[in-house]
Scaffold this motif. Sequence first.
Motif, mmCIF file in Angstrom:
data_model
loop_
_atom_site.group_PDB
_atom_site.id
_atom_site.type_symbol
_atom_site.label_atom_id
_atom_site.label_comp_id
_atom_site.label_asym_id
_atom_site.label_seq_id
_atom_site.Cartn_x
_atom_site.Cartn_y
_atom_site.Cartn_z
ATOM 1 N N GLY A 197 0.906 -0.801 -0.020
ATOM 2 C CA GLY A 197 0.170 0.066 0.071
ATOM 3 C C GLY A 197 1.035 1.475 -0.057
ATOM 4 N N ASP A 198 0.550 1.997 0.957
ATOM 5 C CA ASP A 198 1.159 3.533 0.741
ATOM 6 C C ASP A 198 2.866 3.857 1.622
ATOM 7 O OD1 ASP A 198 1.705 6.534 0.861
ATOM 8 O OD2 ASP A 198 -0.070 6.534 1.967
ATOM 9 N N LEU A 199 3.568 3.882 0.584
ATOM 10 C CA LEU A 199 4.848 3.562 0.981
ATOM 11 C C LEU A 199 5.536 4.610 1.531
ATOM 12 C CD1 LEU A 199 6.074 2.425 -2.143
ATOM 13 C CD2 LEU A 199 5.228 0.615 -0.416
ATOM 14 N N THR A 200 4.634 5.583 2.027
ATOM 15 C CA THR A 200 5.706 6.874 2.585
ATOM 16 C C THR A 200 5.937 6.576 4.062
ATOM 17 O OG1 THR A 200 3.768 8.171 1.551
ATOM 18 C CG2 THR A 200 5.225 9.353 2.780
ATOM 19 N N SER A 201 5.104 5.729 5.039
ATOM 20 C CA SER A 201 5.150 5.988 5.637
ATOM 21 C C SER A 201 6.577 4.638 6.784
ATOM 22 C CB SER A 201 4.425 6.319 6.933
ATOM 23 O OG SER A 201 3.351 5.001 6.588
ATOM 24 N N LEU A 218 10.996 2.429 -5.734
ATOM 25 C CA LEU A 218 10.407 3.199 -4.100
ATOM 26 C C LEU A 218 10.482 3.785 -4.039
ATOM 27 C CD1 LEU A 218 12.065 -0.034 -2.478
ATOM 28 C CD2 LEU A 218 9.695 0.027 -3.118
ATOM 29 N N ALA A 219 11.412 5.087 -3.996
ATOM 30 C CA ALA A 219 11.207 6.223 -3.769
ATOM 31 C C ALA A 219 10.250 6.989 -4.889
ATOM 32 C CB ALA A 219 12.351 7.104 -3.762
ATOM 33 N N ASN A 220 10.241 6.958 -6.105
ATOM 34 C CA ASN A 220 9.736 7.116 -7.182
ATOM 35 C C ASN A 220 7.864 7.340 -6.571
ATOM 36 O OD1 ASN A 220 11.962 8.558 -8.533
ATOM 37 N ND2 ASN A 220 11.442 6.913 -10.318
ATOM 38 N N LYS A 251 10.044 6.603 1.879
ATOM 39 C CA LYS A 251 10.861 7.822 1.796
ATOM 40 C C LYS A 251 11.766 7.361 3.715
ATOM 41 C CE LYS A 251 6.983 11.466 1.696
ATOM 42 N NZ LYS A 251 8.343 11.944 0.536
ATOM 43 N N LYS A 252 11.882 6.093 3.922
ATOM 44 C CA LYS A 252 12.359 5.571 4.733
ATOM 45 C C LYS A 252 13.442 4.482 4.184
ATOM 46 C CE LYS A 252 8.989 7.117 7.893
ATOM 47 N NZ LYS A 252 8.489 7.397 9.437
ATOM 48 N N TYR A 301 11.338 -3.848 10.785
ATOM 49 C CA TYR A 301 10.851 -3.290 9.059
ATOM 50 C C TYR A 301 9.491 -3.999 8.559
ATOM 51 C CZ TYR A 301 15.621 -2.187 8.334
ATOM 52 O OH TYR A 301 17.431 -1.417 8.814
ATOM 53 N N ASP A 302 8.816 -2.827 8.636
ATOM 54 C CA ASP A 302 7.967 -3.305 7.302
ATOM 55 C C ASP A 302 7.716 -3.800 5.906
ATOM 56 O OD1 ASP A 302 5.987 -1.448 9.902
ATOM 57 O OD2 ASP A 302 6.968 0.421 8.473
ATOM 58 N N VAL A 303 8.698 -3.833 5.654
ATOM 59 C CA VAL A 303 9.191 -4.532 4.226
ATOM 60 C C VAL A 303 10.037 -4.803 3.616
ATOM 61 C CG1 VAL A 303 8.866 -4.035 1.700
ATOM 62 C CG2 VAL A 303 7.403 -3.668 3.266
ATOM 63 N N LEU A 304 10.749 -5.617 3.528
ATOM 64 C CA LEU A 304 12.198 -6.067 2.968
ATOM 65 C C LEU A 304 11.347 -6.627 1.755
ATOM 66 C CD1 LEU A 304 15.077 -7.742 4.234
ATOM 67 C CD2 LEU A 304 14.054 -8.614 2.577
ATOM 68 N N THR A 305 12.872 -5.768 0.740
ATOM 69 C CA THR A 305 13.412 -6.013 -1.111
ATOM 70 C C THR A 305 14.646 -6.534 -1.080
ATOM 71 O OG1 THR A 305 13.658 -3.805 -1.534
ATOM 72 C CG2 THR A 305 11.852 -4.398 -1.425
ATOM 73 N N CYS A 306 13.988 -7.818 -2.485
ATOM 74 C CA CYS A 306 16.376 -8.667 -1.966
ATOM 75 C C CYS A 306 15.757 -9.067 -3.855
ATOM 76 C CB CYS A 306 15.616 -9.973 -1.435
ATOM 77 S SG CYS A 306 16.996 -10.946 -1.646
ATOM 78 N N ILE A 307 15.984 -8.198 -4.950
ATOM 79 C CA ILE A 307 15.718 -8.076 -5.771
ATOM 80 C C ILE A 307 17.173 -8.505 -6.504
ATOM 81 C CG2 ILE A 307 15.296 -7.620 -7.910
ATOM 82 C CD1 ILE A 307 13.084 -7.866 -5.488
#
Length: 217
Positions: A64-68, A85-87, A91-92, A131-137
């Motif tokens: 969802g909303d990635l801002t926070s 992600l920033a695009n 922000k964190k 963390y709320d989310v972890l990406t590994c690409i």
Amino acid sequence: MACQDYPVTTNIEWLNRAYSADGLPALRSLYDEWAASYDSDLSKADQNYVAPALAAATTAKYAGDLTSLKILDAGCGTGLVGAALANLGAKKIDGVDLSQGMLDVARKTNAYSVLETCDLSKPIEKNTDAYDVLTCIGTLTHAHVGPEVLSEFARIVKKDGWIIATVLDDIWEPVGYRAEIDKLVEANKVKLISADSGDYRKGAGVSARMVVLKVLS
């Protein structure tokens, strides 16, 4: 935990070297050298590395909303995923990678709050539920990091948080990524939302699983 699998050949010599690297010191040195041209090499038409943008879109779709949200980009490389992600409003974002040279390039994206070197083949020096989310690409690939890291990812991410990762199709089952996820599902650590195969390095015809896991405990 470094992933050892069968030989593979690509049309980028840097990748051939990366996929056959003899140990982590050699891999770190290679990426330090490659950092300056990595983005341009993979953006060429014969590669068209679409995975970072697709991963960012997938993250936004599920989280969802990635801002926070606090996000860890594991194996962040030059910051292609962080920038994507920033695009989309994130922000964190913290990033970790084996290569300091890659991190130096990632810093120029201004997408990351923290950038640190990290050997993902060892226990990750991050707090549980950090963390709320972890990406590994792009890191769960030939001769890089093995499937055991997925349990560390689940530890780091909060309950009801998300893990978004790519795993190359040709190592998904042979190297044990699918089996490791099955174990985590059976242990009620994660729920497998999807692991669909799709474009990765589209220009080269290389596909990968876009793995989406929801952390349960």
